[in-house]
Design a protein around this motif. Sequence first.
Motif, PDB file in Angstrom:
ATOM      1  N   LEU A  11       0.826  -1.208   0.000  1.00 54.90           N
ATOM      2  CA  LEU A  11       0.000   0.000   0.000  1.00 54.90           C
ATOM      3  C   LEU A  11       0.861   1.259   0.000  1.00 54.90           C
ATOM      4  CD1 LEU A  11      -2.866  -0.977   2.478  1.00 54.90           C
ATOM      5  CD2 LEU A  11      -3.004  -0.758   0.007  1.00 54.90           C
ATOM      6  N   ARG A  12       1.941   1.235   0.804  1.00 56.66           N
ATOM      7  CA  ARG A  12       2.826   2.406   0.819  1.00 56.66           C
ATOM      8  C   ARG A  12       3.479   2.606  -0.548  1.00 56.66           C
ATOM      9  NH1 ARG A  12       4.108   0.613   6.200  1.00 56.66           N
ATOM     10  NH2 ARG A  12       5.855  -0.616   5.362  1.00 56.66           N
ATOM     11  N   ALA A  13       3.889   1.496  -1.196  1.00 60.16           N
ATOM     12  CA  ALA A  13       4.509   1.625  -2.519  1.00 60.16           C
ATOM     13  C   ALA A  13       3.511   2.167  -3.540  1.00 60.16           C
ATOM     14  CB  ALA A  13       5.044   0.266  -2.971  1.00 60.16           C
ATOM     15  N   ARG A  14       2.272   1.673  -3.506  1.00 60.86           N
ATOM     16  CA  ARG A  14       1.267   2.175  -4.439  1.00 60.86           C
ATOM     17  C   ARG A  14       0.972   3.653  -4.179  1.00 60.86           C
ATOM     18  NH1 ARG A  14      -3.186  -2.792  -4.467  1.00 60.86           N
ATOM     19  NH2 ARG A  14      -1.878  -4.313  -5.581  1.00 60.86           N
ATOM     20  N   ALA A  15       0.903   4.015  -2.886  1.00 59.09           N
ATOM     21  CA  ALA A  15       0.652   5.421  -2.576  1.00 59.09           C
ATOM     22  C   ALA A  15       1.791   6.304  -3.079  1.00 59.09           C
ATOM     23  CB  ALA A  15       0.469   5.582  -1.068  1.00 59.09           C
ATOM     24  N   GLY A  16       3.047   5.834  -2.888  1.00 59.35           N
ATOM     25  CA  GLY A  16       4.181   6.608  -3.388  1.00 59.35           C
ATOM     26  C   GLY A  16       4.174   6.729  -4.903  1.00 59.35           C
ATOM     27  N   THR A  17       3.851   5.621  -5.588  1.00 59.91           N
ATOM     28  CA  THR A  17       3.792   5.662  -7.051  1.00 59.91           C
ATOM     29  C   THR A  17       2.705   6.612  -7.537  1.00 59.91           C
ATOM     30  OG1 THR A  17       4.571   3.365  -7.124  1.00 59.91           O
ATOM     31  CG2 THR A  17       3.521   4.243  -9.108  1.00 59.91           C
ATOM     32  N   GLU A  18       1.536   6.539  -6.896  1.00 62.70           N
ATOM     33  CA  GLU A  18       0.451   7.434  -7.292  1.00 62.70           C
ATOM     34  C   GLU A  18       0.812   8.894  -7.029  1.00 62.70           C
ATOM     35  OE1 GLU A  18      -3.275   8.205  -8.958  1.00 62.70           O
ATOM     36  OE2 GLU A  18      -2.035   6.382  -8.871  1.00 62.70           O
ATOM     37  N   GLU A  19       1.495   9.137  -5.923  1.00 65.30           N
ATOM     38  CA  GLU A  19       1.919  10.510  -5.632  1.00 65.30           C
ATOM     39  C   GLU A  19       2.911  11.015  -6.678  1.00 65.30           C
ATOM     40  OE1 GLU A  19       3.924  13.031  -1.922  1.00 65.30           O
ATOM     41  OE2 GLU A  19       3.622  10.868  -1.790  1.00 65.30           O
ATOM     42  N   MET A  20       3.871  10.155  -7.059  1.00 59.46           N
ATOM     43  CA  MET A  20       4.824  10.549  -8.095  1.00 59.46           C
ATOM     44  C   MET A  20       4.123  10.799  -9.426  1.00 59.46           C
ATOM     45  SD  MET A  20       7.966   7.935  -7.245  1.00 59.46           S
ATOM     46  CE  MET A  20       8.823   8.426  -8.736  1.00 59.46           C
ATOM     47  N   ARG A  21       3.134   9.941  -9.764  1.00 60.52           N
ATOM     48  CA  ARG A  21       2.424  10.120 -11.030  1.00 60.52           C
ATOM     49  C   ARG A  21       1.650  11.438 -11.046  1.00 60.52           C
ATOM     50  NH1 ARG A  21      -2.380   9.442 -13.408  1.00 60.52           N
ATOM     51  NH2 ARG A  21      -3.380   9.018 -11.419  1.00 60.52           N
ATOM     52  N   LEU A  22       0.958  11.705  -9.930  1.00 63.06           N
ATOM     53  CA  LEU A  22       0.198  12.950  -9.867  1.00 63.06           C
ATOM     54  C   LEU A  22       1.115  14.168  -9.922  1.00 63.06           C
ATOM     55  CD1 LEU A  22      -2.506  12.050  -7.187  1.00 63.06           C
ATOM     56  CD2 LEU A  22      -2.786  12.213  -9.653  1.00 63.06           C
ATOM     57  N   THR A  23       2.277  14.061  -9.261  1.00 59.16           N
ATOM     58  CA  THR A  23       3.226  15.169  -9.306  1.00 59.16           C
ATOM     59  C   THR A  23       3.729  15.399 -10.721  1.00 59.16           C
ATOM     60  OG1 THR A  23       3.896  14.688  -7.032  1.00 59.16           O
ATOM     61  CG2 THR A  23       5.391  16.023  -8.351  1.00 59.16           C
ATOM     62  N   ALA A  24       4.057  14.292 -11.436  1.00 52.78           N
ATOM     63  CA  ALA A  24       4.540  14.428 -12.812  1.00 52.78           C
ATOM     64  C   ALA A  24       3.465  15.013 -13.720  1.00 52.78           C
ATOM     65  CB  ALA A  24       4.989  13.062 -13.330  1.00 52.78           C
ATOM     66  N   VAL A  25       2.215  14.545 -13.557  1.00 54.11           N
ATOM     67  CA  VAL A  25       1.129  15.069 -14.388  1.00 54.11           C
ATOM     68  C   VAL A  25       0.898  16.547 -14.105  1.00 54.11           C
ATOM     69  CG1 VAL A  25      -1.359  14.919 -14.803  1.00 54.11           C
ATOM     70  CG2 VAL A  25       0.001  12.839 -14.670  1.00 54.11           C
ATOM     71  N   THR A  26       0.958  16.907 -12.824  1.00 57.76           N
ATOM     72  CA  THR A  26       0.761  18.313 -12.470  1.00 57.76           C
ATOM     73  C   THR A  26       1.866  19.189 -13.045  1.00 57.76           C
ATOM     74  OG1 THR A  26      -0.314  17.609 -10.420  1.00 57.76           O
ATOM     75  CG2 THR A  26       0.439  19.889 -10.530  1.00 57.76           C
ATOM     76  N   GLN A  27       3.103  18.730 -12.947  1.00 57.78           N
ATOM     77  CA  GLN A  27       4.215  19.505 -13.498  1.00 57.78           C
ATOM     78  C   GLN A  27       4.107  19.618 -15.023  1.00 57.78           C
ATOM     79  OE1 GLN A  27       7.722  17.572 -12.061  1.00 57.78           O
ATOM     80  NE2 GLN A  27       7.504  18.352  -9.959  1.00 57.78           N
ATOM     81  N   GLY A  38       1.348  19.459 -16.794  1.00 53.29           N
ATOM     82  CA  GLY A  38       0.263  20.382 -17.082  1.00 53.29           C
ATOM     83  C   GLY A  38       0.663  21.830 -16.880  1.00 53.29           C
ATOM     84  N   ALA A  39       1.465  22.076 -15.834  1.00 53.43           N
ATOM     85  CA  ALA A  39       1.938  23.446 -15.608  1.00 53.43           C
ATOM     86  C   ALA A  39       2.847  23.902 -16.747  1.00 53.43           C
ATOM     87  CB  ALA A  39       2.667  23.519 -14.272  1.00 53.43           C
ATOM     88  N   VAL A  50       2.766  22.827 -19.891  1.00 53.87           N
ATOM     89  CA  VAL A  50       1.916  23.053 -21.054  1.00 53.87           C
ATOM     90  C   VAL A  50       1.193  24.392 -20.936  1.00 53.87           C
ATOM     91  CG1 VAL A  50      -0.132  22.211 -22.267  1.00 53.87           C
ATOM     92  CG2 VAL A  50       1.638  20.600 -21.575  1.00 53.87           C
ATOM     93  N   ALA A  51       0.703  24.681 -19.736  1.00 58.94           N
ATOM     94  CA  ALA A  51       0.005  25.958 -19.548  1.00 58.94           C
ATOM     95  C   ALA A  51       0.949  27.133 -19.763  1.00 58.94           C
ATOM     96  CB  ALA A  51      -0.599  26.002 -18.143  1.00 58.94           C
ATOM     97  N   ARG A  52       2.187  27.004 -19.267  1.00 58.40           N
ATOM     98  CA  ARG A  52       3.147  28.093 -19.468  1.00 58.40           C
ATOM     99  C   ARG A  52       3.477  28.266 -20.952  1.00 58.40           C
ATOM    100  NH1 ARG A  52       5.470  25.909 -14.669  1.00 58.40           N
ATOM    101  NH2 ARG A  52       6.934  24.680 -15.916  1.00 58.40           N
ATOM    102  N   VAL A  53       3.658  27.133 -21.671  1.00 56.98           N
ATOM    103  CA  VAL A  53       3.957  27.225 -23.105  1.00 56.98           C
ATOM    104  C   VAL A  53       2.786  27.843 -23.853  1.00 56.98           C
ATOM    105  CG1 VAL A  53       4.362  25.853 -25.175  1.00 56.98           C
ATOM    106  CG2 VAL A  53       5.616  25.335 -23.080  1.00 56.98           C
ATOM    107  N   GLN A  54       1.571  27.441 -23.516  1.00 56.79           N
ATOM    108  CA  GLN A  54       0.406  28.014 -24.177  1.00 56.79           C
ATOM    109  C   GLN A  54       0.283  29.507 -23.907  1.00 56.79           C
ATOM    110  OE1 GLN A  54      -2.868  25.632 -22.806  1.00 56.79           O
ATOM    111  NE2 GLN A  54      -2.553  24.028 -24.353  1.00 56.79           N
ATOM    112  N   ALA A  55       0.552  29.889 -22.650  1.00 53.61           N
ATOM    113  CA  ALA A  55       0.483  31.319 -22.330  1.00 53.61           C
ATOM    114  C   ALA A  55       1.536  32.105 -23.104  1.00 53.61           C
ATOM    115  CB  ALA A  55       0.659  31.508 -20.823  1.00 53.61           C
TER     116      ALA A  55
END
Length: 289
Positions: free
Chosen positions: A149-165, A167-168, A170-175
């Motif tokens: 469970l801890r490994a899955r939580a860490g992986t999900e956190e890393m994935r969300l962080t990568a997706v957020t970065q 997306g940020a 892409v937003a900066r490039v679009q702006a």
Amino acid sequence: MRKQMVTAAPAVAMTVVSMVLTLAVVVMWLGGSMPWQIALVVGLGLDGGWLATLAYERRLAAQGDHSTPVTVVGWTFGLAATGVLVAHALGEESTGAWLAVSWLPLAAKALWLVHGLWERTALTPVALDAIRGIQQEARDEAAVARARLRARAGTEEMRLTAVTQAGARVARVQATTAERLSGAWATLETARQGEGTARALTCVTGRVTPTSQPRWDLPVWGPFDPVPALDAAPALDDAELDRIVTALHSSETPPLSYRELSLRFRAAGHQASETRLRAAWRRVTTTAS
């Protein structure tokens, strides 16, 4: 066997102390009214009866059996020994001290009862090892589940962080792109509205005709007029479609294949769905054969 003796040691010690105390009290109490030898025999008889019933109870317990009469007799001897100690204590000057030890026979009997209960609930070393193995296996499985469970939580956190970065970024490039595009259109509009733009462009090109004046219109960022759609060709019925397909099919020798016929049909400006055109071609080729 050694472990069993260790668990029975408190009951054995209490029994020995109780028997010695009972024998000493009987000899001291009855020694003044009768010979001490007789008092000793009385004391030994009381302790012996109690010890005999206790031994018989232990034998039955070892066989997995139980006898209520033997148990009642054993408690009767214990109560009798306690009664003797209490009666002796009441006749002595230091009554409290003797009463403090008068409960030892009953305590010894209770310890043997507790030891019998322990024996009936005791487990073999094999069973204890099996229980320890099951408990250890459960602890291992729980630890593995927590780690997973801890490994899955860490992986999900890393994935969300990568997706957020991402997306940020892409937003900066679009702006940035929108800002540059806006600046480019602003520059184009400024050049279009400038008074010297037409003259500057005219000076580097010649007139098309002697009387024509060049006109330069830069692209405009704004609404546009839609181009009118072409009028759709009228739909062909089956008879007309068969006639056209027959003419195209027999226009050359050997006859055209369906693919060549379809290309010439479209090139001639006719319109029909692929399903209807193939059906007409099948009707024509079937009739011809």
